[in-house]
Design an enzyme around this catalytic site. Structure first.
Site, PDB file in Angstrom:
ATOM      1  N   GLU A 106      46.191  38.834  33.146  1.00  0.00           N
ATOM      2  CA  GLU A 106      45.885  37.354  33.340  1.00  0.00           C
ATOM      3  C   GLU A 106      47.002  36.605  32.782  1.00  0.00           C
ATOM      4  OE1 GLU A 106      43.420  36.551  34.916  1.00  0.00           O
ATOM      5  OE2 GLU A 106      41.709  37.905  34.580  1.00  0.00           O
TER       6      GLU A 106
ATOM      7  N   ASP B 247      42.280  48.901  37.939  1.00  0.00           N
ATOM      8  CA  ASP B 247      41.589  48.391  36.744  1.00  0.00           C
ATOM      9  C   ASP B 247      40.036  48.750  37.064  1.00  0.00           C
ATOM     10  OD1 ASP B 247      41.111  46.797  39.038  1.00  0.00           O
ATOM     11  OD2 ASP B 247      42.139  45.169  38.298  1.00  0.00           O
TER      12      ASP B 247
ATOM     13  N   ASN C  38      44.182  32.335  39.751  1.00  0.00           N
ATOM     14  CA  ASN C  38      45.306  31.970  38.643  1.00  0.00           C
ATOM     15  C   ASN C  38      46.450  32.739  38.671  1.00  0.00           C
ATOM     16  OD1 ASN C  38      44.546  34.618  37.563  1.00  0.00           O
ATOM     17  ND2 ASN C  38      43.408  33.918  35.759  1.00  0.00           N
TER      18      ASN C  38
ATOM     19  N   HIS D 270      46.753  36.245  38.901  1.00  0.00           N
ATOM     20  CA  HIS D 270      46.931  37.403  38.261  1.00  0.00           C
ATOM     21  C   HIS D 270      46.849  38.665  39.264  1.00  0.00           C
ATOM     22  CE1 HIS D 270      42.009  37.883  38.377  1.00  0.00           C
ATOM     23  NE2 HIS D 270      42.596  38.614  39.555  1.00  0.00           N
TER      24      HIS D 270
HETATM   25  C1  F6R Z   1      40.884  44.135  41.606  1.00  0.00           C
HETATM   26  C2  F6R Z   1      42.214  43.460  41.211  1.00  0.00           C
HETATM   27  C3  F6R Z   1      42.215  41.846  41.286  1.00  0.00           C
HETATM   28  C4  F6R Z   1      41.876  41.285  42.403  1.00  0.00           C
HETATM   29  C5  F6R Z   1      41.797  39.622  42.481  1.00  0.00           C
HETATM   30  C6  F6R Z   1      41.632  39.101  43.750  1.00  0.00           C
HETATM   31  O1  F6R Z   1      41.120  45.487  41.483  1.00  0.00           O
HETATM   32  O2  F6R Z   1      43.006  43.919  40.788  1.00  0.00           O
HETATM   33  O3  F6R Z   1      43.544  41.269  40.661  1.00  0.00           O
HETATM   34  O4  F6R Z   1      42.784  41.883  43.432  1.00  0.00           O
HETATM   35  O5  F6R Z   1      41.143  39.173  41.446  1.00  0.00           O
HETATM   36  O6  F6R Z   1      40.311  39.337  44.178  1.00  0.00           O
HETATM   37  P1  F6R Z   1      39.660  39.208  45.563  1.00  0.00           P
HETATM   38  O7  F6R Z   1      40.219  39.880  46.314  1.00  0.00           O
HETATM   39  O8  F6R Z   1      38.121  39.416  45.364  1.00  0.00           O
HETATM   40  O9  F6R Z   1      39.951  37.629  45.795  1.00  0.00           O
END
Ligand code: F6R
Length: 254
Positions: free
Chosen positions: A142, A67, A135, A137
């Protein structure tokens, strides 16, 4: 069934995942890695850089990121392209043409999503690395009433925007949209490793593994994939007991 590997610490868990990537890169002629950003894989990338210093080459590797924020330039300090450059790409022998990240500055975002799907078709992912949001995701898929299958533009959930404020000086500067690979594109990877560390991820991990598949917990779709491993530290695994799965701590050998 999703495999769960639990380690006492995030550091041990990270070494385990890094060793799997090292083995893949060593064994394959043209491996394709699906990569994530965020705080979870930072140590993983550091470990891979360390392996590179010890002789592991990446010149035959292709990477495809999950992403990117809409509106940030590739060199913006908070863009995911820049994150990957800072944490991994600039430290290893991979050429920029072999590293794919959605272009968040594309004028035509729909065309950019279609272009990224073509990239994914041309480079089937051997191993997808994922983190998980509070959440549930994955990527920026989301919780919603319906999940999109292919690369698409999303409006980020309020709690994701709030969680991301730690990386920006003002709330108004936090991007509100992102381009993300879709759930189906993620599930097309041959193997998937989801990493989750810390007690704040325990509920999301439990909900992802509860046995139900629901668009309100996008990570729950991983239960449908034949080769998924959740790699957890002790804190992220604390709610496994509620699913009747006692966390058994793994030793480092894969
Ligand atoms: C980032 C991504 C997100 C993160 C998730 C956890 O490329 O795809 O899904 O993996 O938000 O983020 P952290 O590791 O910062 O807790």
């Amino acid at each position: 069934m999703v495999k769960i590997r639990t380690f006492e610490t995030a550091q041990l868990a990270t070494v385990y995942v890094a060793a799997i990537i090292e083995a893949l890169i060593t064994a394959h002629e043209h491996p394709v890695l699906g990569l994530a950003t965020g705080s979870t894989p930072v140590q993983l990338y550091r470990q891979l850089v360390e392996f590179h210093h010890q002789g592991l080459h990446f010149s035959h590797v292709t990477t495809v990121n999950l992403d990117e924020y809409v509106g940030l330039s590739a060199d913006h300090p908070q863009s995911y392209r820049r994150f990957m450059y800072d944490h991994l790409f600039s430290h290893i022998d991979i050429s920029p043409e072999q590293t794919f990240v959605p272009n968040g500055q594309a004028v035509d975002l729909a065309a950019e999503c279609a272009r990224y799907d073509k990239i994914l078709e041309a480079h089937p992912i051997d191993l997808q690395i994922l983190g998980i949001g509070h959440n549930g995701h994955i990527g920026f898929n989301e919780p919603d009433q319906a999940l999109q299958t292919k690369t698409h533009v999303v409006r980020l959930a309020e709690d994701t925007i709030v969680a991301n404020t730690r990386f920006f000086s003002r709330l108004e500067d936090v991007p509100t949209q992102a381009i993300t690979m879709g759930i189906q594109s993620i599930l097309q990877a041959k193997a998937i490793i989801l990493m989750a560390f810390g007690s704040d991820k325990a509920a999301a991990v439990r909900r992802a593994l509860s046995g139900e598949v629901s668009t309100s917990v996008p990570a729950s779709f991983l239960q449908m994939h034949p080769q998924v491993t959740f790699v957890l530290d002790a804190e992220a695994a604390v709610e496994m007991k509620m699913l009747g799965r006692d966390p058994i701590y793994s030793a480092l050998e894969p």
